[in-house]
Design a protein around this motif. Structure first.
Motif, PDB file in Angstrom:
ATOM      1  N   ALA A   8       7.550  -5.987   8.201  1.00 19.43           N
ATOM      2  CA  ALA A   8       8.629  -4.996   8.136  1.00 19.43           C
ATOM      3  C   ALA A   8       8.272  -3.878   7.157  1.00 19.43           C
ATOM      4  N   LEU A   9       7.669  -4.241   6.059  1.00 20.93           N
ATOM      5  CA  LEU A   9       7.269  -3.252   5.059  1.00 20.93           C
ATOM      6  C   LEU A   9       6.273  -2.262   5.648  1.00 20.93           C
ATOM      7  N   GLY A  10       5.325  -2.771   6.427  1.00 25.02           N
ATOM      8  CA  GLY A  10       4.339  -1.906   7.082  1.00 25.02           C
ATOM      9  C   GLY A  10       4.958  -0.968   8.096  1.00 25.02           C
ATOM     10  N   LYS A  11       6.054  -1.386   8.707  1.00 25.77           N
ATOM     11  CA  LYS A  11       6.716  -0.558   9.715  1.00 25.77           C
ATOM     12  C   LYS A  11       7.693   0.449   9.114  1.00 25.77           C
ATOM     13  N   THR A  12       8.297   0.113   7.959  1.00 29.36           N
ATOM     14  CA  THR A  12       9.398   0.940   7.462  1.00 29.36           C
ATOM     15  C   THR A  12       9.128   1.709   6.175  1.00 29.36           C
ATOM     16  N   SER A  13       8.052   1.367   5.470  1.00 28.38           N
ATOM     17  CA  SER A  13       7.827   1.993   4.157  1.00 28.38           C
ATOM     18  C   SER A  13       7.040   3.285   4.218  1.00 28.38           C
ATOM     19  N   GLY A  14       6.397   3.551   5.365  1.00 23.49           N
ATOM     20  CA  GLY A  14       5.535   4.721   5.452  1.00 23.49           C
ATOM     21  C   GLY A  14       4.114   4.424   4.981  1.00 23.49           C
ATOM     22  N   VAL A  15       3.845   3.161   4.649  1.00 25.87           N
ATOM     23  CA  VAL A  15       2.512   2.724   4.234  1.00 25.87           C
ATOM     24  C   VAL A  15       2.100   1.593   5.176  1.00 25.87           C
ATOM     25  N   GLY A  16       0.948   1.747   5.810  1.00 28.21           N
ATOM     26  CA  GLY A  16       0.488   0.753   6.774  1.00 28.21           C
ATOM     27  C   GLY A  16       0.122  -0.573   6.138  1.00 28.21           C
ATOM     28  N   VAL A  17       0.067  -1.617   6.953  1.00 29.94           N
ATOM     29  CA  VAL A  17      -0.200  -2.970   6.459  1.00 29.94           C
ATOM     30  C   VAL A  17      -1.549  -3.048   5.743  1.00 29.94           C
ATOM     31  N   LYS A  18      -2.570  -2.444   6.302  1.00 27.59           N
ATOM     32  CA  LYS A  18      -3.903  -2.483   5.670  1.00 27.59           C
ATOM     33  C   LYS A  18      -3.841  -1.873   4.267  1.00 27.59           C
ATOM     34  N   GLU A  19      -3.197  -0.728   4.145  1.00 30.19           N
ATOM     35  CA  GLU A  19      -3.086  -0.079   2.834  1.00 30.19           C
ATOM     36  C   GLU A  19      -2.204  -0.890   1.885  1.00 30.19           C
ATOM     37  N   LEU A  20      -1.181  -1.560   2.419  1.00 24.69           N
ATOM     38  CA  LEU A  20      -0.340  -2.418   1.580  1.00 24.69           C
ATOM     39  C   LEU A  20      -1.182  -3.489   0.897  1.00 24.69           C
ATOM     40  N   TYR A  21      -2.105  -4.081   1.649  1.00 21.71           N
ATOM     41  CA  TYR A  21      -2.976  -5.109   1.076  1.00 21.71           C
ATOM     42  C   TYR A  21      -3.956  -4.521   0.059  1.00 21.71           C
ATOM     43  N   GLU A  22      -4.309  -3.245   0.217  1.00 19.90           N
ATOM     44  CA  GLU A  22      -5.161  -2.583  -0.782  1.00 19.90           C
ATOM     45  C   GLU A  22      -4.360  -2.287  -2.049  1.00 19.90           C
ATOM     46  N   LEU A  23      -3.105  -1.885  -1.878  1.00 22.73           N
ATOM     47  CA  LEU A  23      -2.257  -1.553  -3.027  1.00 22.73           C
ATOM     48  C   LEU A  23      -1.793  -2.792  -3.778  1.00 22.73           C
TER      49      LEU A  23
END
Length: 105
Positions: A68-83
């Motif tokens: 859900a975070l990847g879909k709604t935050s404006g930051v993709g899942v791959k980048e979420l794992y980098e952050l």
């Protein structure tokens, strides 16, 4: 219940270090929590996710899942794992001062 001090303010946390009262959190605490988790600097993208997680918690009573975070935050899942390398939903929630999201191990 354990208590930790961030930005000079003592706050109650659970055994995993998640805030038990999200209203006690403020933005000055986030960099300290992030450093404890191994994130030295919070970028604009980190803050975008942190603010989104807090908004979702205020609206729904729980932080979003990674998907859900990847879909709604404006930051993709791959980048979420980098952050947030140790689990984006869980780590973002901890830095944002909200309880651990449902479904996080």
């Amino acid at each position: 219940m354990p208590t930790v001090t961030y930005a000079g303010t003592p706050v109650p946390v659970n055994d995993e270090g998640f805030f038990t009262d999200p209203d006690r959190w403020n933005e000055r605490m986030a960099p300290e929590i992030a450093r404890e988790a191994g994130i030295e600097t919070l970028t604009e993208e980190h803050w975008q996710v942190i603010k989104h997680v807090r908004h979702e918690y205020a609206e729904k009573g729980s932080g979003p899942t990674v998907r859900a975070l990847g879909k709604t935050s404006g930051v993709g899942v791959k980048e979420l794992y980098e952050l947030f390398p140790k689990g984006p939903a869980k780590l973002a929630a901890k830095i944002a001062g909200i309880p651990k999201p449902r479904g996080c191990i």
